[in-house]
Design an enzyme around this catalytic site. Structure first.
Site, PDB file in Angstrom:
ATOM      1  N   ASP A 111       0.807  -1.225   0.000  1.00 20.77           N
ATOM      2  CA  ASP A 111       0.000   0.000   0.000  1.00 20.77           C
ATOM      3  C   ASP A 111       0.840   1.275   0.000  1.00 20.77           C
ATOM      4  O   ASP A 111       0.297   2.367  -0.103  1.00 20.77           O
ATOM      5  CB  ASP A 111      -0.910   0.050   1.230  1.00 20.77           C
ATOM      6  CG  ASP A 111      -2.019  -0.981   1.174  1.00 20.77           C
ATOM      7  OD1 ASP A 111      -2.191  -1.593   0.115  1.00 20.77           O
ATOM      8  OD2 ASP A 111      -2.705  -1.165   2.186  1.00 20.77           O
ATOM      9  N   LYS A 162       0.663   4.696  19.831  1.00 20.46           N
ATOM     10  CA  LYS A 162      -0.170   5.887  20.026  1.00 20.46           C
ATOM     11  C   LYS A 162       0.157   6.610  21.334  1.00 20.46           C
ATOM     12  O   LYS A 162      -0.688   6.719  22.232  1.00 20.46           O
ATOM     13  CB  LYS A 162      -1.653   5.501  19.970  1.00 20.46           C
ATOM     14  CG  LYS A 162      -2.071   4.949  18.612  1.00 20.46           C
ATOM     15  CD  LYS A 162      -3.545   4.623  18.541  1.00 20.46           C
ATOM     16  CE  LYS A 162      -3.906   4.101  17.154  1.00 20.46           C
ATOM     17  NZ  LYS A 162      -5.328   3.729  17.030  1.00 20.46           N
ATOM     18  N   ASP A 218       0.599   5.904   2.804  1.00 15.74           N
ATOM     19  CA  ASP A 218      -0.149   4.660   2.638  1.00 15.74           C
ATOM     20  C   ASP A 218      -1.378   5.008   1.813  1.00 15.74           C
ATOM     21  O   ASP A 218      -2.237   5.774   2.251  1.00 15.74           O
ATOM     22  CB  ASP A 218      -0.547   4.118   4.011  1.00 15.74           C
ATOM     23  CG  ASP A 218      -1.379   2.843   3.942  1.00 15.74           C
ATOM     24  OD1 ASP A 218      -2.157   2.672   2.977  1.00 15.74           O
ATOM     25  OD2 ASP A 218      -1.279   2.020   4.861  1.00 15.74           O
TER      26      ASP A 218
END
Length: 360
Positions: A111, A162, A218
């Protein structure tokens, strides 16, 4: 040298385009997504590429077969009966990847688009002599991603998913090079290379990172596909402007296939890709848009930030915007407004789409 490209599954994020073709052979800037990667691998000295795939291998084989002789490369297909994650496919292709006299091999996520500096990656990997190297890219908002924490010499210390407090701004770019010894770490089962394999390598001091120069994206879903297109065209304008169109009515960067027909008084750009055998009639305005092979944009239409699928038609005086995506063989009647419409293949649209929705 060898390489493995993680092709994966059904491409659901890029529907409706992937209802007609597997995502890796959808054209991105007038070339199949996966061909951008294969050409970069060939330039880095790769002679054999394994595609780890579980969706429509026969379509991909038919599309890619001519390029084997053209590029002097062998393309093999490793089909997963059940999804194996991001590490399991390496174990499935163990006999191929591990048979290179100890040479390292590349692994790429299908991707990803960037400038693919694979020769530089190979050189850096050999310089530090450890088991693996991953490419990382800087992001503006690291709290949305898994962050790679690394020393000044490139050795990876740990991964933080994260983070709420700032620990770094570099993330995994989905481009790797490994020594064959990594195969001893991976069992033939669904396995995540990011959460199961990389942390163990980092703890041992066996994983390094190289920062990716230039752009990265991506492109696995329509908004990012269009953002990636803009970045790719911007890179071409700097590095290889001969591949871009110029002339009256062109606001660069714009890429137009030589077989496309462009009418009078059009304004095209910035950031437009027009594919093979397309027809753009008189007075059309296009910006931040991809028009795929064989499509027609009829006169005086305005198309912004959209993807027009293969053999589709946009009627006269149509306004289309807000990441609208037409699948293959979709036909928009004259004088309609399409706002964020995602239209499945083989449909005719005769009423406006005033709010974003999927048309089945």
């Amino acid at each position: 040298m060898k390489a493995l490209i993680l092709v994966g599954g059904f491409g659901t994020r890029l529907r409706p385009l992937t209802l007609s073709f597997p995502k890796p052979i959808v054209e991105f800037c007038n070339k199949s997504m996966i061909m951008h990667q294969i050409e970069a691998l060939v330039a880095a000295g790769v002679k054999e590429v394994v595609l780890a795939i579980n969706y429509k291998p026969e379509l991909m084989s038919e599309k890619l077969k001519p390029y084997e002789a053209q590029l002097g490369i062998k393309i093999r297909y490793s089909q997963e009966e059940t999804p194996l994650g991001t590490a399991g496919p390496l174990a499935l292709a163990r006999d191929i990847l591990g048979s290179g006299d100890g040479e390292p091999f590349f692994v790429l996520n299908s991707d990803v688009t960037c400038e693919f500096p694979l020769t530089d990656l190979l050189r850096y990997h050999r310089s530090h002599g450890k088991e693996g190297t991953i490419m990382v890219t800087k992001v503006e908002e690291p709290s949305k991603y898994g962050v790679v924490v690394m020393k000044e010499n490139g050795e990876i210390e740990r991964f933080v998913e994260k983070p709420q407090l700032f620990v770094g701004n570099k993330i995994n770019a989905g481009i790797y090079i490994f020594n064959p010894s990594i195969l001893d770490r991976i069992e033939l089962r669904p396995t995540s290379i990011e959460t199961e394999i990389f942390p163990a390598m980092a703890r041992e001091g066996n994983l390094y990172a190289m920062e990716l120069p230039g752009f990265w994206m991506d492109v696995g879903q329509p908004p990012d596909f269009l953002r990636g297109m803009c970045l790719y065209l911007g890179s071409l304008r700097q590095k290889d402007p001969s591949k871009l169109a110029s002339g009256k009515g062109i606001i660069g960067p714009v890429m137009i296939d030589e077989s496309a027909v462009i009418g009078r008084d059009c304004v095209i750009g910035p950031n437009v890709v027009i594919g093979k055998d397309c027809v753009i009639e008189d007075g059309v305005r296009l910006s931040e848009t991809t028009v795929l092979q064989g499509s027609v944009i009829k006169s005086n239409s305005w198309v912004h930030r959209s993807i027009v699928g293969w053999q589709s038609t946009v009627g006269r005086w149509v306004r289309m915007e807000n990441v609208s995506v037409l699948g293959q063989d979709v036909h928009i009647r004259d004088e309609l407004y399409i706002n964020g419409g995602s239209v499945l293949p083989h449909k005719t649209i005769s009423t406006s789409i005033t709010e974003p929705k999927v048309v089945m």
